[in-house]
Design a protein around this motif. Structure first.
Motif, PDB file in Angstrom:
ATOM      1  N   SER A  27       0.719  -1.222  -0.052  1.00 52.68           N
ATOM      2  CA  SER A  27      -0.115  -0.129  -0.097  1.00 52.68           C
ATOM      3  C   SER A  27       0.879   1.282  -0.019  1.00 52.68           C
ATOM      4  N   ARG A  78      -4.735 -11.649  -2.866  1.00 52.06           N
ATOM      5  CA  ARG A  78      -4.448 -10.577  -4.134  1.00 52.06           C
ATOM      6  C   ARG A  78      -5.094 -11.307  -5.322  1.00 52.06           C
ATOM      7  N   GLN A  81      -8.653 -10.582  -5.850  1.00 49.97           N
ATOM      8  CA  GLN A  81      -8.952  -9.275  -6.040  1.00 49.97           C
ATOM      9  C   GLN A  81      -9.543  -9.016  -7.714  1.00 49.97           C
ATOM     10  N   ASN A  83     -10.320  -6.373 -10.660  1.00 51.28           N
ATOM     11  CA  ASN A  83      -9.439  -5.175 -11.284  1.00 51.28           C
ATOM     12  C   ASN A  83      -7.979  -5.192 -10.771  1.00 51.28           C
ATOM     13  N   ALA A  84      -7.716  -6.382 -10.382  1.00 50.66           N
ATOM     14  CA  ALA A  84      -6.210  -6.388  -9.824  1.00 50.66           C
ATOM     15  C   ALA A  84      -5.053  -5.544 -10.579  1.00 50.66           C
ATOM     16  N   ASP A  86      -5.755  -2.887 -12.642  1.00 47.82           N
ATOM     17  CA  ASP A  86      -5.623  -1.279 -12.534  1.00 47.82           C
ATOM     18  C   ASP A  86      -5.149  -1.075 -11.257  1.00 47.82           C
ATOM     19  N   GLU A  87      -5.548  -1.724  -9.949  1.00 55.73           N
ATOM     20  CA  GLU A  87      -4.998  -1.514  -8.830  1.00 55.73           C
ATOM     21  C   GLU A  87      -3.684  -1.395  -8.752  1.00 55.73           C
ATOM     22  N   TYR A  88      -2.991  -2.204  -9.287  1.00 56.84           N
ATOM     23  CA  TYR A  88      -1.527  -2.333  -9.263  1.00 56.84           C
ATOM     24  C   TYR A  88      -0.785  -1.070  -9.887  1.00 56.84           C
ATOM     25  N   ASP A  90      -2.364   1.822 -10.076  1.00 57.20           N
ATOM     26  CA  ASP A  90      -2.620   2.861  -9.491  1.00 57.20           C
ATOM     27  C   ASP A  90      -1.572   2.780  -8.231  1.00 57.20           C
ATOM     28  N   LEU A  91      -1.411   1.592  -7.713  1.00 59.49           N
ATOM     29  CA  LEU A  91      -0.323   1.564  -6.575  1.00 59.49           C
ATOM     30  C   LEU A  91       1.202   2.316  -6.982  1.00 59.49           C
ATOM     31  N   GLU A  94       0.677   6.023  -7.350  1.00 59.82           N
ATOM     32  CA  GLU A  94       0.638   6.691  -6.131  1.00 59.82           C
ATOM     33  C   GLU A  94       1.788   6.644  -5.517  1.00 59.82           C
TER      34      GLU A  94
END
Ligand SMILES: Cc1cc2nc3c(=O)[nH]c(=O)nc-3n(C[C@H](O)[C@H](O)[C@H](O)COP(=O)(O)O)c2cc1C
Length: 328
Positions: A27, A78, A81, A83-84, A86-88, A90-91, A94
């Motif tokens: 995170s 994991r 999840q 949308n894994a 897209d989330e990755y 984004d991580l 960020e």
């Protein structure tokens, strides 16, 4: 003025301690915490190839208790999840916005296919590098060692050729000719090799006669494996070496740098003592450098590699004979 900076796969790191890929780098908050306590870089938790997770789920069905292993739990949660991807991405974005240290994305793969496209997206999202975590157990007695090695090579070559950011390959020790394989992989286009990953281990419960997860975390004496191979191979490959497994304190970091590693990765000790342990380890390295009159990492890096040593036999079997004879 002491300078702990180092270069790792072409990236400038303020110091050689990298937070290894795990739930502790999953995170933005944790990545920030790593940077705050002095990490020289972070490898984000891996995004996993579907096949790996399925294999682990199969294993879970057959082996009662395997889901209790934190690493397996993480893998499976994991994978579940949506949308894994897209989330990755984004991580990565960020994390890059939040810290100044290099952010390396990690891809856990067993085949080269789908990851090429994904690796490009990782690059576009701003990652400073990619670490390929290849998890391939040579379990099939009908498959020769070189067939397994070819999979590693194909993945390393394909991903390195498809992105312009540096790529590292994280491997284990299950090869028949380790030095040769490491050299071949080091010339495959990757900029660094991470020696070594610590794969999931199982144990037997002799009361219930069941397979159970072994200890998820390494112990400091497990440093011996990577220390041996980094000291034997450093200076003889076309890529950087990064030490992993069993590095828990300043002494561990110093040993690996003396062996010739450009940087080290830490995971278990950060789980056990908290991410703030990075600051403690860094201070231990600084104190040792002061005591020994070293101002930069390059002043001592590789000083104890086999190549730099005037006594290469000391790195080989003769030591064992001395122990047997009680001469050590
Ligand atoms: C709970 C847990 C989760 C992990 N998750 C990942 C991961 O997502 N990707 C990866 O490449 N390695 C993963 N690892 C392996 C670590 O990055 C590291 O290679 C290994 O633990 C050896 O280093 P250590 O002795 O400092 O723990 C994980 C390890 C643990 C204990």
């Amino acid at each position: 003025m002491m300078d702990l900076s180092t270069r790792y796969m072409g990236l400038e790191l303020p110091n050689p301690i990298i937070a290894s890929s795990s739930g502790l780098t999953a995170s933005v908050e944790e990545v920030r915490k790593c940077a705050r306590f002095g990490a020289g870089g972070v490898v984000l938790r891996s995004i996993f190839e579907e096949q790996i997770a399925e294999e682990m789920e199969d294993l879970g069905d057959r082996s009662v208790g395997v889901h209790d292993h934190p690493e397996v739990r993480e893998y499976l949660s994991r994978y579940g999840q949506e949308n894994a991807i897209d989330e990755y991405l984004d991580l990565i974005r960020e994390a890059k916005r939040s810290v100044e240290i290099p952010v390396i994305a990690s891809i856990h793969c067993a085949t080269s296919g789908v990851w090429i496209e994904f690796a490009r997206k990782v690059e576009q999202a701003g990652a400073d590098g990619i670490e390929l975590n290849v998890f391939l157990m040579p379990l099939d007695p009908d498959r020769e060692g070189r067939e397994y090695e070819q999979v590693y090579l194909d993945i390393a070559r394909a991903v390195s050729a498809s992105v312009s950011i540096p790529v590292a390959l994280k491997i284990g020790t299950f090869f028949s000719g380790l030095a040769h394989t490491v050299r071949t992989l080091g010339a495959s286009g990757v900029r660094a090799l991470v020696l070594f990953n610590r794969f999931y281990r199982f144990d037997f419960d002799i009361e219930t006669l069941r397979i159970v997860p072994a200890r998820a975390f390494s112990s400091p004496d497990e440093i011996a494996g990577s220390l041996r191979w980094i000291s034997l191979l450093s200076g003889r490959l076309n890529c950087d070496l990064v030490a992993n497994t069993g590095i828990h304190d300043g002494a561990g970091v110093i040993k690996q740098l003396l062996a010739g590693a450009c940087a080290v990765q830490m995971c278990s000790a950060l789980y056990q003592y908290g991410i703030e342990h990075i600051a403690v380890v860094l201070e231990e390295v600084r104190q040792w450098m002061t005591q020994h009159g070293f101002e930069t990492i390059e002043d001592f890096r590789g000083k104890m590699s086999r190549m730099a040593s005037g006594n290469p036999e000391a790195y080989e079997r003769v030591q064992f004979m001395k122990v047997v004879e009680g001469r050590l």
